[in-house]
Each structure stands twice: as structure tokens, then as C-alpha cells.
Motif scaffolding. Structure first.
Motif, short mmCIF file in Angstrom:
data_model
loop_
_atom_site.label_atom_id
_atom_site.label_comp_id
_atom_site.label_asym_id
_atom_site.label_seq_id
_atom_site.Cartn_x
_atom_site.Cartn_y
_atom_site.Cartn_z
N PHE A 106 5.93 14.88 1.30
CA PHE A 106 5.47 13.50 1.38
C PHE A 106 6.39 12.61 0.56
O PHE A 106 7.13 13.08 -0.32
N THR A 107 6.33 11.32 0.84
CA THR A 107 7.04 10.32 0.06
C THR A 107 6.01 9.37 -0.52
O THR A 107 5.18 8.83 0.21
N LYS A 108 6.05 9.18 -1.83
CA LYS A 108 5.12 8.25 -2.49
C LYS A 108 5.75 6.86 -2.45
O LYS A 108 6.83 6.63 -2.99
N VAL A 109 5.05 5.93 -1.77
CA VAL A 109 5.55 4.57 -1.56
C VAL A 109 4.60 3.58 -2.22
O VAL A 109 3.38 3.67 -2.03
N LEU A 110 5.15 2.63 -2.98
CA LEU A 110 4.39 1.54 -3.55
C LEU A 110 4.55 0.33 -2.64
O LEU A 110 5.67 -0.12 -2.39
N ILE A 111 3.42 -0.19 -2.11
CA ILE A 111 3.46 -1.35 -1.23
C ILE A 111 3.61 -2.59 -2.12
O ILE A 111 2.75 -2.86 -2.97
N GLU A 112 4.70 -3.33 -1.93
CA GLU A 112 4.98 -4.48 -2.79
C GLU A 112 4.56 -5.80 -2.17
O GLU A 112 4.14 -6.70 -2.89
N ASN A 113 4.72 -5.95 -0.84
CA ASN A 113 4.47 -7.26 -0.24
C ASN A 113 4.10 -7.11 1.23
O ASN A 113 4.59 -6.21 1.90
#
Length: 103
Positions: free
Chosen positions: A93-100
Motif C-alpha cells: 500500500f501507499t500512505k497518502v495524505l490528502i492536502e487539497n
């Protein structure tokens, strides 16, 4: 404000400053990514539904890390035949932070 976005063939409901564990994406940790396949978006009580996608809508995020999921045990057995197989699997998996979210 939230959006339903298609990331690598899977649909996620995302909001700003949320972490998403998406299927493994290309890119290094710290790289920024954009997802332009937005299916639905909600802002201030009004819902916009795409047919199938919303034009001009984008969700931007930042790759934080590449991780592995929990181990899944695959066990096969046929009774009275002496056949047993045990196998394990850990998904990437890839951990992604949603910024906008831009509509």
C-alpha cells in the motif's frame, strides 16, 4: 467538503487532511500526486455528481510512505486426502495524505 475519487482502480471517500492507504503508487516518499478522476464532490451542502467524472475537479495529495498490509493466511485442505497447503500474503500500500480538493 468531501469527494469520492478513483485511485488506482479503487474508490475512496476523501476529505482534507485525511490519510488514505491506496494500492501501491509510483513515486518516492514526499512526492506530490494529483488524482483527476473525481466521481462525486460535496461542498457547502451541494452535491455535484459526475457523469462519469467531474470536469476540472482534482484532489491533490502527498505520498508519505510505502507500507505493507496485514498478513492474510491462505489455507487449503481437502479432507481425507492428505492435502494441505498454507500460504501467506501481504499487500503493498501507499500512505497518502490528502492536502487539497479543488472543484
Amino acid at each position: 467538503m468531501y469527494a469520492i475519487v478513483n485511485i488506482a482502480g479503487k474508490q475512496f471517500k476523501v476529505t482534507k487532511d485525511q490519510f488514505v492507504f491506496a494500492p501501491k503508487l509510483e513515486g518516492e516518499a514526499g512526492a506530490s500526486v494529483e488524482f483527476d478522476q473525481v466521481l462525486l464532490a460535496e461542498a457547502d451542502g451541494s452535491v455535484s455528481v459526475g457523469a462519469p467524472l467531474l470536469e476540472g475537479a482534482k484532489v491533490s495529495g502527498k505520498i508519505l510512505d510505502h507500507v505493507k498490509g496485514d498478513k492474510v493466511i491462505v489455507f487449503k485442505k481437502k479432507r481425507r486426502k492428505g492435502y494441505k497447503r498454507k500460504n501467506g500474503h501481504r499487500q503493498d500500500f501507499t500512505k497518502v495524505l490528502i492536502e487539497n480538493i479543488v472543484l
